[in-house]
Design a protein around this motif. Structure first.
Motif, PDB file in Angstrom:
ATOM      1  N   LYS A 135      39.513  47.177  52.704  1.00  0.00           N
ATOM      2  CA  LYS A 135      39.273  46.481  51.451  1.00  0.00           C
ATOM      3  C   LYS A 135      40.168  45.246  51.361  1.00  0.00           C
ATOM      4  O   LYS A 135      41.325  45.286  51.743  1.00  0.00           O
ATOM      5  CB  LYS A 135      39.563  47.404  50.261  1.00  0.00           C
ATOM      6  CG  LYS A 135      38.597  48.572  50.147  1.00  0.00           C
ATOM      7  CD  LYS A 135      38.916  49.401  48.912  1.00  0.00           C
ATOM      8  CE  LYS A 135      37.937  50.557  48.778  1.00  0.00           C
ATOM      9  NZ  LYS A 135      38.242  51.383  47.577  1.00  0.00           N
ATOM     10  N   SER A 136      39.592  44.193  50.855  1.00  0.00           N
ATOM     11  CA  SER A 136      40.351  42.945  50.729  1.00  0.00           C
ATOM     12  C   SER A 136      40.694  42.708  49.256  1.00  0.00           C
ATOM     13  O   SER A 136      39.863  42.920  48.373  1.00  0.00           O
ATOM     14  CB  SER A 136      39.542  41.765  51.263  1.00  0.00           C
ATOM     15  OG  SER A 136      38.321  41.637  50.567  1.00  0.00           O
ATOM     16  N   PHE A 137      41.912  42.303  48.986  1.00  0.00           N
ATOM     17  CA  PHE A 137      42.382  42.025  47.643  1.00  0.00           C
ATOM     18  C   PHE A 137      42.863  40.574  47.570  1.00  0.00           C
ATOM     19  O   PHE A 137      43.408  40.052  48.549  1.00  0.00           O
ATOM     20  CB  PHE A 137      43.520  42.967  47.264  1.00  0.00           C
ATOM     21  CG  PHE A 137      43.118  44.414  47.243  1.00  0.00           C
ATOM     22  CD1 PHE A 137      42.521  44.962  46.130  1.00  0.00           C
ATOM     23  CD2 PHE A 137      43.328  45.219  48.347  1.00  0.00           C
ATOM     24  CE1 PHE A 137      42.147  46.297  46.101  1.00  0.00           C
ATOM     25  CE2 PHE A 137      42.943  46.557  48.341  1.00  0.00           C
ATOM     26  CZ  PHE A 137      42.358  47.088  47.216  1.00  0.00           C
ATOM     27  N   PRO A 138      42.651  39.936  46.428  1.00  0.00           N
ATOM     28  CA  PRO A 138      43.092  38.537  46.313  1.00  0.00           C
ATOM     29  C   PRO A 138      44.607  38.438  46.352  1.00  0.00           C
ATOM     30  O   PRO A 138      45.319  39.311  45.849  1.00  0.00           O
ATOM     31  CB  PRO A 138      42.544  38.107  44.945  1.00  0.00           C
ATOM     32  CG  PRO A 138      42.361  39.380  44.198  1.00  0.00           C
ATOM     33  CD  PRO A 138      42.003  40.415  45.214  1.00  0.00           C
ATOM     34  N   ARG A 139      45.091  37.364  46.922  1.00  0.00           N
ATOM     35  CA  ARG A 139      46.524  37.134  46.971  1.00  0.00           C
ATOM     36  C   ARG A 139      47.013  36.589  45.631  1.00  0.00           C
ATOM     37  O   ARG A 139      46.289  35.925  44.910  1.00  0.00           O
ATOM     38  CB  ARG A 139      46.870  36.154  48.097  1.00  0.00           C
ATOM     39  CG  ARG A 139      46.514  36.659  49.498  1.00  0.00           C
ATOM     40  CD  ARG A 139      46.969  35.667  50.550  1.00  0.00           C
ATOM     41  NE  ARG A 139      46.407  34.328  50.311  1.00  0.00           N
ATOM     42  CZ  ARG A 139      46.776  33.250  50.981  1.00  0.00           C
ATOM     43  NH1 ARG A 139      47.706  33.348  51.925  1.00  0.00           N
ATOM     44  NH2 ARG A 139      46.227  32.075  50.718  1.00  0.00           N
ATOM     45  N   ILE A 140      48.269  36.886  45.338  1.00  0.00           N
ATOM     46  CA  ILE A 140      48.828  36.459  44.056  1.00  0.00           C
ATOM     47  C   ILE A 140      48.843  34.943  43.935  1.00  0.00           C
ATOM     48  O   ILE A 140      48.604  34.381  42.860  1.00  0.00           O
ATOM     49  CB  ILE A 140      50.253  37.042  43.872  1.00  0.00           C
ATOM     50  CG1 ILE A 140      50.791  36.691  42.476  1.00  0.00           C
ATOM     51  CG2 ILE A 140      51.187  36.554  44.967  1.00  0.00           C
ATOM     52  CD1 ILE A 140      50.011  37.312  41.345  1.00  0.00           C
ATOM     53  N   ASN A 141      49.078  34.248  45.040  1.00  0.00           N
ATOM     54  CA  ASN A 141      49.075  32.776  45.002  1.00  0.00           C
ATOM     55  C   ASN A 141      47.694  32.237  44.661  1.00  0.00           C
ATOM     56  O   ASN A 141      47.562  31.240  43.932  1.00  0.00           O
ATOM     57  CB  ASN A 141      49.546  32.211  46.347  1.00  0.00           C
ATOM     58  CG  ASN A 141      51.028  32.461  46.576  1.00  0.00           C
ATOM     59  OD1 ASN A 141      51.783  32.674  45.632  1.00  0.00           O
ATOM     60  ND2 ASN A 141      51.451  32.434  47.840  1.00  0.00           N
ATOM     61  N   ASP A 142      46.653  32.904  45.188  1.00  0.00           N
ATOM     62  CA  ASP A 142      45.287  32.467  44.877  1.00  0.00           C
ATOM     63  C   ASP A 142      44.986  32.658  43.392  1.00  0.00           C
ATOM     64  O   ASP A 142      44.346  31.802  42.758  1.00  0.00           O
ATOM     65  CB  ASP A 142      44.283  33.250  45.720  1.00  0.00           C
ATOM     66  CG  ASP A 142      44.426  32.943  47.212  1.00  0.00           C
ATOM     67  OD1 ASP A 142      44.959  31.864  47.542  1.00  0.00           O
ATOM     68  OD2 ASP A 142      44.008  33.786  48.035  1.00  0.00           O
ATOM     69  N   LEU A 143      45.447  33.778  42.829  1.00  0.00           N
ATOM     70  CA  LEU A 143      45.218  34.030  41.405  1.00  0.00           C
ATOM     71  C   LEU A 143      45.962  33.014  40.538  1.00  0.00           C
ATOM     72  O   LEU A 143      45.433  32.532  39.531  1.00  0.00           O
ATOM     73  CB  LEU A 143      45.665  35.444  41.060  1.00  0.00           C
ATOM     74  CG  LEU A 143      44.864  36.590  41.690  1.00  0.00           C
ATOM     75  CD1 LEU A 143      45.480  37.931  41.333  1.00  0.00           C
ATOM     76  CD2 LEU A 143      43.413  36.542  41.233  1.00  0.00           C
ATOM     77  N   LEU A 144      47.199  32.680  40.943  1.00  0.00           N
ATOM     78  CA  LEU A 144      47.967  31.693  40.181  1.00  0.00           C
ATOM     79  C   LEU A 144      47.314  30.317  40.250  1.00  0.00           C
ATOM     80  O   LEU A 144      47.257  29.589  39.246  1.00  0.00           O
ATOM     81  CB  LEU A 144      49.395  31.629  40.722  1.00  0.00           C
ATOM     82  CG  LEU A 144      50.261  32.876  40.479  1.00  0.00           C
ATOM     83  CD1 LEU A 144      51.609  32.732  41.188  1.00  0.00           C
ATOM     84  CD2 LEU A 144      50.474  33.102  38.993  1.00  0.00           C
ATOM     85  N   ASN A 145      46.822  29.945  41.428  1.00  0.00           N
ATOM     86  CA  ASN A 145      46.141  28.653  41.572  1.00  0.00           C
ATOM     87  C   ASN A 145      44.866  28.606  40.744  1.00  0.00           C
ATOM     88  O   ASN A 145      44.553  27.586  40.113  1.00  0.00           O
ATOM     89  CB  ASN A 145      45.823  28.390  43.043  1.00  0.00           C
ATOM     90  CG  ASN A 145      47.074  28.151  43.879  1.00  0.00           C
ATOM     91  OD1 ASN A 145      48.107  27.717  43.356  1.00  0.00           O
ATOM     92  ND2 ASN A 145      47.000  28.426  45.163  1.00  0.00           N
ATOM     93  N   GLN A 146      44.148  29.729  40.716  1.00  0.00           N
ATOM     94  CA  GLN A 146      42.924  29.784  39.926  1.00  0.00           C
ATOM     95  C   GLN A 146      43.228  29.634  38.438  1.00  0.00           C
ATOM     96  O   GLN A 146      42.525  28.912  37.717  1.00  0.00           O
ATOM     97  CB  GLN A 146      42.209  31.116  40.181  1.00  0.00           C
ATOM     98  CG  GLN A 146      40.886  31.257  39.438  1.00  0.00           C
ATOM     99  CD  GLN A 146      40.213  32.583  39.716  1.00  0.00           C
ATOM    100  OE1 GLN A 146      40.748  33.423  40.444  1.00  0.00           O
ATOM    101  NE2 GLN A 146      39.053  32.808  39.138  1.00  0.00           N
ATOM    102  N   HIS A 147      44.298  30.293  37.984  1.00  0.00           N
ATOM    103  CA  HIS A 147      44.685  30.174  36.580  1.00  0.00           C
ATOM    104  C   HIS A 147      45.107  28.741  36.244  1.00  0.00           C
ATOM    105  O   HIS A 147      44.760  28.207  35.182  1.00  0.00           O
ATOM    106  CB  HIS A 147      45.834  31.144  36.289  1.00  0.00           C
ATOM    107  CG  HIS A 147      46.353  31.058  34.885  1.00  0.00           C
ATOM    108  ND1 HIS A 147      45.643  31.505  33.791  1.00  0.00           N
ATOM    109  CD2 HIS A 147      47.518  30.541  34.393  1.00  0.00           C
ATOM    110  CE1 HIS A 147      46.341  31.273  32.693  1.00  0.00           C
ATOM    111  NE2 HIS A 147      47.477  30.703  33.025  1.00  0.00           N
TER     112      HIS A 147
END
Length: 254
Positions: A76-88
């Motif tokens: 299973k693949s989970f989003p990275r925290i950096n990707d979530l911060l960039n998206q926000h």
């Protein structure tokens, strides 16, 4: 000692390989699948227990197949925290850009005298009482037409707070403590908001809750409540039905 013939042994082994969970033999040790050790299999050979031997081999095959299936199963693949911060961050930039465009397209065409008639307020409440269903004013904010802050303060709550509702209100215990010198007393906030609203058109979302928390009133004809504005409301039910107010955060994103 009974020793099965070659033909009997072949049949037993075929049956055991085909059905490793159903092997039954009265000659020597017969072990459940996936519990065979080299010593067990040597003992089965010594006693002529071909069925147990075959079942042991089948168990090994099944065990290897299960391991292979686990190895081949995709992770299973989970989003990275950096990707979530960039998206926000991107969402916040888009929101600010949208606000800027809206301000430039509408505000510049409105006379200053008309802008001065409008004031928007919002209040945050905390729960008091044994069931936390009663609300007490914990923060009050007021802005003008262009979004300039006229008042933004925490409010000291003299009663015992039983639910701070931090996940919704953002209010923490220290914000409304009687020891917080930066917070105001409820009566002081009530007087300041009341003076700001004199002769003004009040804008807000679910204004009844805010006015109840402030313990003040305002002429209904001078209120613009986005929770009661029909074009902003949502019809419930399959065939429409009663109009229901929407959440303010949903209206902002639109």
């Amino acid at each position: 000692m009974y020793l099965p013939t070659f033909i009997d042994s072949s049949v037993l082994m075929d049956n055991a390989l085909a059905n490793p969970n159903n092997h039954i033999n009265n000659h020597g040790p017969s072990l459940p699948p996936q519990t065979y050790t080299p010593g067990d299999m040597d003992q089965a050979i010594e006693h002529g227990n071909w069925e147990a031997l075959a079942a042991g081999a089948a168990a090994v095959i099944n065990h290897d197949n299960n391991n292979n299936n686990n190895i081949n199963k995709p992770k299973k693949s989970f989003p990275r925290i950096n990707d979530l911060l960039n998206q926000h961050a991107q969402q916040q930039q888009q929101l600010q850009l949208r606000k800027h465009r809206l301000s430039n397209s509408t505000s510049s065409n409105i006379p200053s005298a008309l802008k001065q008639k409008y004031i928007a307020i919002d209040c945050e409440m905390v729960g008091i009482g044994p069931t936390s269903t009663k609300s007490a004013l914990a923060r009050a904010s007021a802005v003008d037409y262009d979004g300039n802050i006229l008042l933004d303060t925490f409010v000291r709550v003299p009663e015992r707070v039983t639910d701070f509702r931090t996940s919704v209100s953002g209010v923490r215990p220290k914000d409304i403590s009687v020891k917080n010198v930066n917070a105001m007393d409820p009566e002081e906030v009530r007087n300041k908001i009341g003076k700001l609203l004199l002769g003004k058109i009040l804008v807000g979302h679910a204004l009844k809750n805010d006015l109840d928390a402030l313990m003040i009133t305002h002429p209904r004809g001078d209120m613009r409540d986005t929770a009661r504005y029909k074009p902003f409301m949502r019809a419930t039910g399959r065939s429409g039905g009663k109009l229901r107010p929407r959440k303010l955060r949903d209206l902002v994103w639109e």
